[in-house]
Design a protein around this motif. Structure first.
Motif, mmCIF file in Angstrom:
data_model
loop_
_atom_site.group_PDB
_atom_site.id
_atom_site.type_symbol
_atom_site.label_atom_id
_atom_site.label_comp_id
_atom_site.label_asym_id
_atom_site.label_seq_id
_atom_site.Cartn_x
_atom_site.Cartn_y
_atom_site.Cartn_z
ATOM 1 N N PRO A 82 0.832 -1.218 0.000
ATOM 2 C CA PRO A 82 0.000 0.000 0.000
ATOM 3 C C PRO A 82 0.857 1.255 0.000
ATOM 4 C CG PRO A 82 -0.583 -1.446 1.829
ATOM 5 C CD PRO A 82 0.644 -2.016 1.207
ATOM 6 N N SER A 83 0.322 2.315 -0.574
ATOM 7 C CA SER A 83 1.006 3.602 -0.558
ATOM 8 C C SER A 83 1.149 4.065 0.898
ATOM 9 C CB SER A 83 0.157 4.572 -1.368
ATOM 10 O OG SER A 83 0.352 5.872 -0.954
ATOM 11 N N PRO A 84 2.324 4.623 1.282
ATOM 12 C CA PRO A 84 2.510 5.001 2.689
ATOM 13 C C PRO A 84 1.500 6.029 3.181
ATOM 14 C CG PRO A 84 4.452 5.581 1.350
ATOM 15 C CD PRO A 84 3.472 4.927 0.436
ATOM 16 N N SER A 85 0.919 6.805 2.253
ATOM 17 C CA SER A 85 -0.018 7.844 2.713
ATOM 18 C C SER A 85 -1.447 7.319 2.849
ATOM 19 C CB SER A 85 0.012 9.019 1.748
ATOM 20 O OG SER A 85 -0.465 8.606 0.507
ATOM 21 N N SER A 86 -1.661 6.034 2.528
ATOM 22 C CA SER A 86 -3.024 5.485 2.611
ATOM 23 C C SER A 86 -3.568 5.572 4.037
ATOM 24 C CB SER A 86 -3.031 4.021 2.164
ATOM 25 O OG SER A 86 -3.115 3.953 0.772
ATOM 26 N N ALA A 87 -2.700 5.293 5.008
ATOM 27 C CA ALA A 87 -3.166 5.278 6.400
ATOM 28 C C ALA A 87 -3.672 6.668 6.793
ATOM 29 C CB ALA A 87 -2.044 4.830 7.327
ATOM 30 N N ASP A 88 -2.934 7.733 6.393
ATOM 31 C CA ASP A 88 -3.339 9.106 6.729
ATOM 32 C C ASP A 88 -4.669 9.444 6.057
ATOM 33 O OD1 ASP A 88 -1.203 9.586 8.266
ATOM 34 O OD2 ASP A 88 -0.033 10.667 6.737
ATOM 35 N N PHE B 238 -10.658 10.531 6.470
ATOM 36 C CA PHE B 238 -12.039 10.260 6.055
ATOM 37 C C PHE B 238 -12.708 9.192 6.919
ATOM 38 C CE2 PHE B 238 -10.458 12.439 2.311
ATOM 39 C CZ PHE B 238 -11.538 13.261 2.013
ATOM 40 N N LYS B 239 -12.028 8.816 8.010
ATOM 41 C CA LYS B 239 -12.566 7.855 8.988
ATOM 42 C C LYS B 239 -12.984 6.545 8.314
ATOM 43 C CE LYS B 239 -14.172 11.570 11.975
ATOM 44 N NZ LYS B 239 -14.308 12.714 11.083
ATOM 45 N N VAL B 240 -12.103 6.043 7.452
ATOM 46 C CA VAL B 240 -12.365 4.756 6.805
ATOM 47 C C VAL B 240 -11.252 3.791 7.206
ATOM 48 C CG1 VAL B 240 -13.631 5.734 4.866
ATOM 49 C CG2 VAL B 240 -11.169 5.493 4.685
ATOM 50 N N SER B 241 -11.554 2.492 7.125
ATOM 51 C CA SER B 241 -10.609 1.547 7.738
ATOM 52 C C SER B 241 -9.732 0.829 6.709
ATOM 53 C CB SER B 241 -11.359 0.542 8.601
ATOM 54 O OG SER B 241 -12.449 0.059 7.881
ATOM 55 N N ASN B 242 -8.558 0.433 7.195
ATOM 56 C CA ASN B 242 -7.613 -0.352 6.406
ATOM 57 C C ASN B 242 -7.650 -1.789 6.930
ATOM 58 O OD1 ASN B 242 -6.470 2.501 6.933
ATOM 59 N ND2 ASN B 242 -5.499 1.871 5.044
ATOM 60 N N ASN B 243 -7.306 -2.749 6.064
ATOM 61 C CA ASN B 243 -7.212 -4.129 6.544
ATOM 62 C C ASN B 243 -5.822 -4.339 7.168
ATOM 63 O OD1 ASN B 243 -5.346 -4.728 4.548
ATOM 64 N ND2 ASN B 243 -6.836 -5.653 3.169
ATOM 65 N N PRO B 244 -5.539 -5.508 7.763
ATOM 66 C CA PRO B 244 -4.253 -5.683 8.447
ATOM 67 C C PRO B 244 -3.045 -5.506 7.507
ATOM 68 C CG PRO B 244 -5.774 -7.423 9.057
ATOM 69 C CD PRO B 244 -6.437 -6.655 7.965
ATOM 70 N N ASP B 245 -3.231 -5.665 6.181
ATOM 71 C CA ASP B 245 -2.107 -5.474 5.248
ATOM 72 C C ASP B 245 -1.928 -4.013 4.854
ATOM 73 O OD1 ASP B 245 -1.435 -8.236 5.019
ATOM 74 O OD2 ASP B 245 -3.227 -8.504 3.787
ATOM 75 N N GLY B 246 -2.838 -3.135 5.301
ATOM 76 C CA GLY B 246 -2.697 -1.700 5.007
ATOM 77 C C GLY B 246 -3.496 -1.248 3.795
ATOM 78 N N ASP C 279 -17.673 1.048 -2.081
ATOM 79 C CA ASP C 279 -18.089 1.959 -1.008
ATOM 80 C C ASP C 279 -17.241 1.712 0.236
ATOM 81 O OD1 ASP C 279 -20.185 1.983 -2.828
ATOM 82 O OD2 ASP C 279 -21.730 2.094 -1.304
ATOM 83 N N PHE C 280 -17.048 2.749 1.007
ATOM 84 C CA PHE C 280 -16.564 2.562 2.367
ATOM 85 C C PHE C 280 -17.787 2.500 3.275
ATOM 86 C CE2 PHE C 280 -12.583 4.509 0.770
ATOM 87 C CZ PHE C 280 -11.687 3.575 1.270
ATOM 88 N N ALA C 281 -17.567 2.069 4.526
ATOM 89 C CA ALA C 281 -18.690 2.055 5.473
ATOM 90 C C ALA C 281 -19.176 3.486 5.713
ATOM 91 C CB ALA C 281 -18.256 1.395 6.774
ATOM 92 N N PHE D 109 -15.777 6.788 -1.408
ATOM 93 C CA PHE D 109 -15.665 5.630 -2.288
ATOM 94 C C PHE D 109 -14.205 5.334 -2.570
ATOM 95 C CE2 PHE D 109 -19.547 7.955 -3.020
ATOM 96 C CZ PHE D 109 -20.495 6.962 -2.790
ATOM 97 N N LEU D 110 -13.938 4.127 -3.053
ATOM 98 C CA LEU D 110 -12.529 3.792 -3.304
ATOM 99 C C LEU D 110 -12.360 3.162 -4.682
ATOM 100 C CD1 LEU D 110 -11.237 0.650 -1.372
ATOM 101 C CD2 LEU D 110 -13.606 1.030 -1.880
ATOM 102 N N ALA D 111 -11.153 3.322 -5.216
ATOM 103 C CA ALA D 111 -10.841 2.746 -6.526
ATOM 104 C C ALA D 111 -9.357 2.456 -6.600
ATOM 105 C CB ALA D 111 -11.228 3.727 -7.640
ATOM 106 N N GLY D 112 -9.036 1.392 -7.329
ATOM 107 C CA GLY D 112 -7.636 1.135 -7.663
ATOM 108 C C GLY D 112 -6.888 0.302 -6.651
ATOM 109 N N THR D 113 -5.575 0.394 -6.740
ATOM 110 C CA THR D 113 -4.729 -0.491 -5.936
ATOM 111 C C THR D 113 -4.651 -0.073 -4.468
ATOM 112 O OG1 THR D 113 -2.916 0.731 -6.932
ATOM 113 C CG2 THR D 113 -3.239 -1.498 -7.713
ATOM 114 N N ALA D 114 -5.241 1.081 -4.116
ATOM 115 C CA ALA D 114 -5.344 1.405 -2.687
ATOM 116 C C ALA D 114 -6.219 0.349 -2.000
ATOM 117 C CB ALA D 114 -5.966 2.779 -2.510
#
Ligand SMILES: Cc1cc2nc3c(=O)[nH]c(=O)nc-3n(C[C@H](O)[C@H](O)[C@H](O)COP(=O)(O)OP(=O)(O)OC[C@H]3O[C@@H](n4cnc5c(N)ncnc54)[C@H](O)[C@@H]3O)c2cc1C
Ligand code: SF4
Ligand code: SF4
Length: 373
Positions: free
Chosen positions: A212-218, A223-231, A244-246, A251-256
């Protein structure tokens, strides 16, 4: 792909309602579906953007290997680096007589236990390109499973027909790469032949994991959306709401989301855009009526409900009686977690009051059953 990208970039820049800010960093996001306010710093200037929805597409990166002599020789490359060398037709590529590719580098193992999905096809693609440059080049691909799924299987067969050789390895008997003369010696036990194979290589190419891109977590936190254990980002529902996010309106798209091919990224991006436009085309956003509310006189300002809420729907606000919890109804999902935490019963879920729930329990469990229990 490059010509497709070039056209797309042109369209985006020319569109009067699309604004592109490069070298941009998000510093703050407030609000909710239909009413987000995001602060962006770009080229030294801070802008405040009001928007109804957001699409997160922060992408992914290639893992920088620490294995197989990577970093000690410029003739040990990742597949992405090899691609650059092929495009530039460098001496490294045109002069190579033998190439060994090693698959699943840095993934499908305990610390990163997922398949990066694109690297088997990428290796085959690059093998074809190398054969176009020099049909006599010896190419050996050391793999765990060749995951050239769907129609990409054809490219795998065509590579075999061009004499690209495939050698399987097991996770617990990984290949060993050693420097030998001007090139490398690669040893690996072949489970089919039951013998140790020793291969010579001018170039060693590693199919490095997609991470995952290092900035994904930020971006996730903003946007208060969650990452899985792999990031990677976690969709709301893998089958029913895959883009969709919860959190509503995000919304999300791509390799993120997870590693995927360009075609899959583009399809998902159309999906995300469609979902986003569905919201933007409406004059108003309709929220559920089953949301929480607070009886302020009973609130003791402990903050337990704020910690319990996964959607950031509750915050304190000042009243003449001190700080009191308040629910933003459009963010509240009505899951009732805060109700269970509140020590005074001040926060309640509309249409699911304690009296209603007790009445349902009484109806479901008649007196004699309760005695029995
Ligand atoms: C090593 C590797 C090899 C691949 N090989 C192939 C292949 O051979 N064939 C194929 O079809 N697909 C391949 N893919 C997959 C393909 O590259 C992806 O599907 C596609 O690039 C994903 O597009 P994206 O827009 O989601 O992410 P990206 O292309 O990663 O773009 C994300 C963008 O977001 C930017 N960004 C990140 N964080 C922020 C932030 N916080 N703020 C602002 N901007 C931000 C990044 O700088 C980047 O420009 C490969 C992927 C990798 C990693
Ligand atoms: S796509 Fe192939 S090389 Fe990449 S992780 Fe999956 S199995 Fe390994
Ligand atoms: S948990 Fe109850 S008492 Fe505590 S802040 Fe929330 S509403 Fe108030």
């Amino acid at each position: 792909m490059q010509s497709y990208l070039k056209e797309l970039v042109k369209k985006v820049y020319r569109h009067p309602q699309v604004h592109v800010w490069t070298d941009a960093t998000i510093t703050e996001v407030t609000g909710y579906v239909g009413n987000f306010v995001t602060k962006v710093v770009s080229e030294g200037r801070t802008r405040e953007v009001k928007h109804g929805v957001a699409v997160i597409a922060t992408g992914a990166q290639e893992y920088k290997p620490t294995e197989y002599l990577y970093g000690t020789s410029d003739r040990v490359l990742t597949q992405l680096e090899l691609e650059g060398e092929i495009v530039d037709k460098t001496d490294k590529v045109t002069g190579a007589q033998s190439v060994v590719m090693i698959q699943c580098v840095g993934c499908r193992q305990a610390d990163r236990n997922y398949c990066s999905r694109v690297c088997c096809s990428q290796a085959i693609k690059n093998a074809h390109k190398l054969k176009e440059i020099n049909p006599e080049m010896e190419i050996q691909i050391i793999f765990r499973d060749m995951r050239t799924y769907g129609l990409k299987e054809t490219y795998y067969r065509e590579a075999s027909e061009k004499n690209v050789k495939f050698i399987r390895y097991e996770a617990d008997t990984k290949p060993v790469v050693e420097a030998a003369g001007n090139g490398f010696k690669v040893t690996v036990p072949d489970p089919v032949l039951g013998q140790m194979m020793e291969l010579e290589a001018d170039l060693v190419v590693l199919a490095a994991a997609v991470i995952p891109s290092p900035s994904s977590a930020d971006a996730g936190k903003f946007f208060k959306v969650s990452n899985n254990p792999d990031g990677f980002f976690q969709e709301a529902h893998v089958k029913l709401r895959p883009v969709d996010f919860a959190a509503d309106g995000v919304f999300l798209a791509g390799t993120a989301h997870y590693p995927k091919h360009l075609t899959e990224t583009i399809s998902q991006a159309y999906g995300a855009a469609g979902r986003a436009v569905g919201i933007l085309s409406r004059e108003t956003v309709i929220a559920s009526g089953a949301v929480c509310d607070v009886t302020e006189s009973d609130c003791v300002s402990c903050g337990a409900c704020i910690t319990a809420c996964k959607y950031g729907a509750i915050s304190f606000h000042d009243t003449p009686q001190g700080k009191k919890a308040r629910v933003e109804p459009i963010l509240c999902k009505g899951d009732g977690l805060c109700n269970a935490k509140c020590p005074t019963g001040a926060i309640y879920l509309k249409h699911y009051t304690d009296e209603e729930i007790f009445a349902q329990i009484d109806a479901a469990l008649p007196a004699h059953q309760e005695d029995h229990l």
